[in-house]
Scaffold this motif. Structure first.
Motif, PDB file in Angstrom:
ATOM      1  N   ALA A 130       0.833  -1.201   0.000  1.00 51.26           N
ATOM      2  CA  ALA A 130       0.000   0.000   0.000  1.00 51.26           C
ATOM      3  C   ALA A 130       0.873   1.258   0.000  1.00 51.26           C
ATOM      4  O   ALA A 130       0.570   2.237  -0.694  1.00 51.26           O
ATOM      5  CB  ALA A 130      -0.938  -0.006   1.204  1.00 51.26           C
ATOM      6  N   SER A 131       1.955   1.239   0.764  1.00 54.27           N
ATOM      7  CA  SER A 131       2.874   2.384   0.788  1.00 54.27           C
ATOM      8  C   SER A 131       3.516   2.600  -0.579  1.00 54.27           C
ATOM      9  O   SER A 131       3.644   3.742  -1.046  1.00 54.27           O
ATOM     10  CB  SER A 131       3.971   2.169   1.830  1.00 54.27           C
ATOM     11  OG  SER A 131       3.435   2.149   3.124  1.00 54.27           O
ATOM     12  N   GLN A 171       2.272   1.736  -3.437  1.00 51.09           N
ATOM     13  CA  GLN A 171       1.237   2.211  -4.342  1.00 51.09           C
ATOM     14  C   GLN A 171       0.983   3.711  -4.133  1.00 51.09           C
ATOM     15  O   GLN A 171       0.849   4.464  -5.101  1.00 51.09           O
ATOM     16  CB  GLN A 171      -0.052   1.420  -4.124  1.00 51.09           C
ATOM     17  CG  GLN A 171      -1.079   1.599  -5.205  1.00 51.09           C
ATOM     18  CD  GLN A 171      -2.182   0.561  -5.124  1.00 51.09           C
ATOM     19  OE1 GLN A 171      -2.365  -0.116  -4.112  1.00 51.09           O
ATOM     20  NE2 GLN A 171      -2.919   0.423  -6.200  1.00 51.09           N
ATOM     21  N   ARG A 172       0.962   4.178  -2.874  1.00 52.54           N
ATOM     22  CA  ARG A 172       0.785   5.604  -2.587  1.00 52.54           C
ATOM     23  C   ARG A 172       1.968   6.410  -3.134  1.00 52.54           C
ATOM     24  O   ARG A 172       1.801   7.481  -3.714  1.00 52.54           O
ATOM     25  CB  ARG A 172       0.642   5.845  -1.079  1.00 52.54           C
ATOM     26  CG  ARG A 172      -0.740   5.556  -0.535  1.00 52.54           C
ATOM     27  CD  ARG A 172      -0.929   6.065   0.893  1.00 52.54           C
ATOM     28  NE  ARG A 172       0.087   5.610   1.840  1.00 52.54           N
ATOM     29  CZ  ARG A 172       0.077   4.437   2.473  1.00 52.54           C
ATOM     30  NH1 ARG A 172      -0.896   3.577   2.260  1.00 52.54           N
ATOM     31  NH2 ARG A 172       1.040   4.115   3.316  1.00 52.54           N
ATOM     32  N   LEU A 173       3.177   5.890  -2.934  1.00 50.21           N
ATOM     33  CA  LEU A 173       4.376   6.568  -3.434  1.00 50.21           C
ATOM     34  C   LEU A 173       4.313   6.723  -4.954  1.00 50.21           C
ATOM     35  O   LEU A 173       4.607   7.795  -5.488  1.00 50.21           O
ATOM     36  CB  LEU A 173       5.631   5.795  -3.025  1.00 50.21           C
ATOM     37  CG  LEU A 173       6.959   6.360  -3.521  1.00 50.21           C
ATOM     38  CD1 LEU A 173       7.206   7.740  -2.928  1.00 50.21           C
ATOM     39  CD2 LEU A 173       8.098   5.421  -3.157  1.00 50.21           C
ATOM     40  N   ARG A 174       3.926   5.686  -5.653  1.00 47.56           N
ATOM     41  CA  ARG A 174       3.815   5.758  -7.112  1.00 47.56           C
ATOM     42  C   ARG A 174       2.756   6.774  -7.527  1.00 47.56           C
ATOM     43  O   ARG A 174       2.946   7.524  -8.472  1.00 47.56           O
ATOM     44  CB  ARG A 174       3.480   4.386  -7.692  1.00 47.56           C
ATOM     45  CG  ARG A 174       4.643   3.460  -7.727  1.00 47.56           C
ATOM     46  CD  ARG A 174       4.279   2.180  -8.422  1.00 47.56           C
ATOM     47  NE  ARG A 174       5.446   1.347  -8.616  1.00 47.56           N
ATOM     48  CZ  ARG A 174       5.416   0.207  -9.268  1.00 47.56           C
ATOM     49  NH1 ARG A 174       4.281  -0.229  -9.774  1.00 47.56           N
ATOM     50  NH2 ARG A 174       6.504  -0.493  -9.414  1.00 47.56           N
ATOM     51  N   SER A 175       1.649   6.785  -6.823  1.00 48.95           N
ATOM     52  CA  SER A 175       0.574   7.723  -7.136  1.00 48.95           C
ATOM     53  C   SER A 175       1.044   9.161  -6.952  1.00 48.95           C
ATOM     54  O   SER A 175       0.812  10.021  -7.800  1.00 48.95           O
ATOM     55  CB  SER A 175      -0.642   7.436  -6.253  1.00 48.95           C
ATOM     56  OG  SER A 175      -1.634   8.400  -6.464  1.00 48.95           O
ATOM     57  N   LEU A 176       1.723   9.426  -5.830  1.00 52.21           N
ATOM     58  CA  LEU A 176       2.247  10.769  -5.571  1.00 52.21           C
ATOM     59  C   LEU A 176       3.290  11.155  -6.613  1.00 52.21           C
ATOM     60  O   LEU A 176       3.299  12.282  -7.111  1.00 52.21           O
ATOM     61  CB  LEU A 176       2.855  10.851  -4.174  1.00 52.21           C
ATOM     62  CG  LEU A 176       1.865  10.856  -3.009  1.00 52.21           C
ATOM     63  CD1 LEU A 176       2.622  10.713  -1.681  1.00 52.21           C
ATOM     64  CD2 LEU A 176       1.047  12.126  -3.016  1.00 52.21           C
ATOM     65  N   ARG A 227       1.657  12.067  -9.865  1.00 52.60           N
ATOM     66  CA  ARG A 227       0.985  13.363  -9.774  1.00 52.60           C
ATOM     67  C   ARG A 227       2.009  14.506  -9.834  1.00 52.60           C
ATOM     68  O   ARG A 227       1.805  15.499 -10.524  1.00 52.60           O
ATOM     69  CB  ARG A 227       0.150  13.432  -8.496  1.00 52.60           C
ATOM     70  CG  ARG A 227      -0.833  14.570  -8.512  1.00 52.60           C
ATOM     71  CD  ARG A 227      -1.878  14.496  -7.424  1.00 52.60           C
ATOM     72  NE  ARG A 227      -1.265  14.424  -6.111  1.00 52.60           N
ATOM     73  CZ  ARG A 227      -1.663  13.580  -5.150  1.00 52.60           C
ATOM     74  NH1 ARG A 227      -2.656  12.767  -5.364  1.00 52.60           N
ATOM     75  NH2 ARG A 227      -1.052  13.566  -3.982  1.00 52.60           N
TER      76      ARG A 227
END
Length: 187
Positions: free
Chosen positions: A37-38, A40-45, A48
């Protein structure tokens, strides 16, 4: 306790696959699921931030790509014929493209240097006419550039002396870029 075989690379590969097929070693382990999950959040950020930076960047000059392609065309073409000492009735020559390839190979042989472009200035078709050579390089970050430039100049000069009959007046080195060593690459 988490499975020690679940590395960051394995988590990244699993995420890249769209989490298919389902991997219970990752999904059913709280620590591995949390790391996934971390990531995935890092990739999303990251995506962006890159998108925002791209939106804020000015539009490239339309002529830029044309100038790049013109440089590629110049480097790729065979160019002028450079005469060599003839034997009897046979006329020998090298192409300018072959000489540029020789220059590129010599410059690239210097550790940390990458030849970006090179040019021959002068009348290469007139035997004995002085010619200036300009070599633009990218230097490895952290290397002492003046020494690297001298080494490239020496390597190019020696290659041209050994393999051509050009009357080289000067070899000018331009540092046009600095690059980083790729991860895992050796010097």
């Amino acid at each position: 306790m988490s499975d020690p075989t679940v590395t960051l690379e394995r988590l990244a590969d699993y995420l890249d696959s769209g989490r298919v097929p389902y991997d219970p070693t990752i999904e059913d382990d709280p620590e591995n699921a949390s790391q996934l999950a971390s990531l995935q959040r890092l990739r999303s950020l990251s995506s962006r931030i890159v998108a925002e930076d791209a939106a804020e960047a000015p539009e490239p000059d339309p002529g830029w790509i044309g100038s790049v392609m013109e440089r590629v065309r110049q480097e790729a073409r065979s160019g002028r014929d450079i005469p060599l000492e003839s034997v009897g009735t046979v006329t020998l020559h090298m192409t300018e493209g072959a000489v540029r390839g020789l220059i590129r190979e010599a410059g690239d042989s210097v550790p940390g240097a990458v030849v970006i472009s090179c040019s021959l200035d002068g009348d290469v078709q007139a035997v004995g006419t002085p010619v200036r050579v300009e070599v633009t390089i990218s230097a490895l970050r952290g290397e002492y550039v003046p020494v690297m430039a001298d080494e490239v100049r020496e390597a190019v000069s020696l290659a041209l002396l050994r393999q051509t009959e050009l009357e080289v007046e000067a070899v000018d080195i331009v540092v046009g870029d600095v690059h980083l060593l790729e991860a895992g690459a050796e010097s």
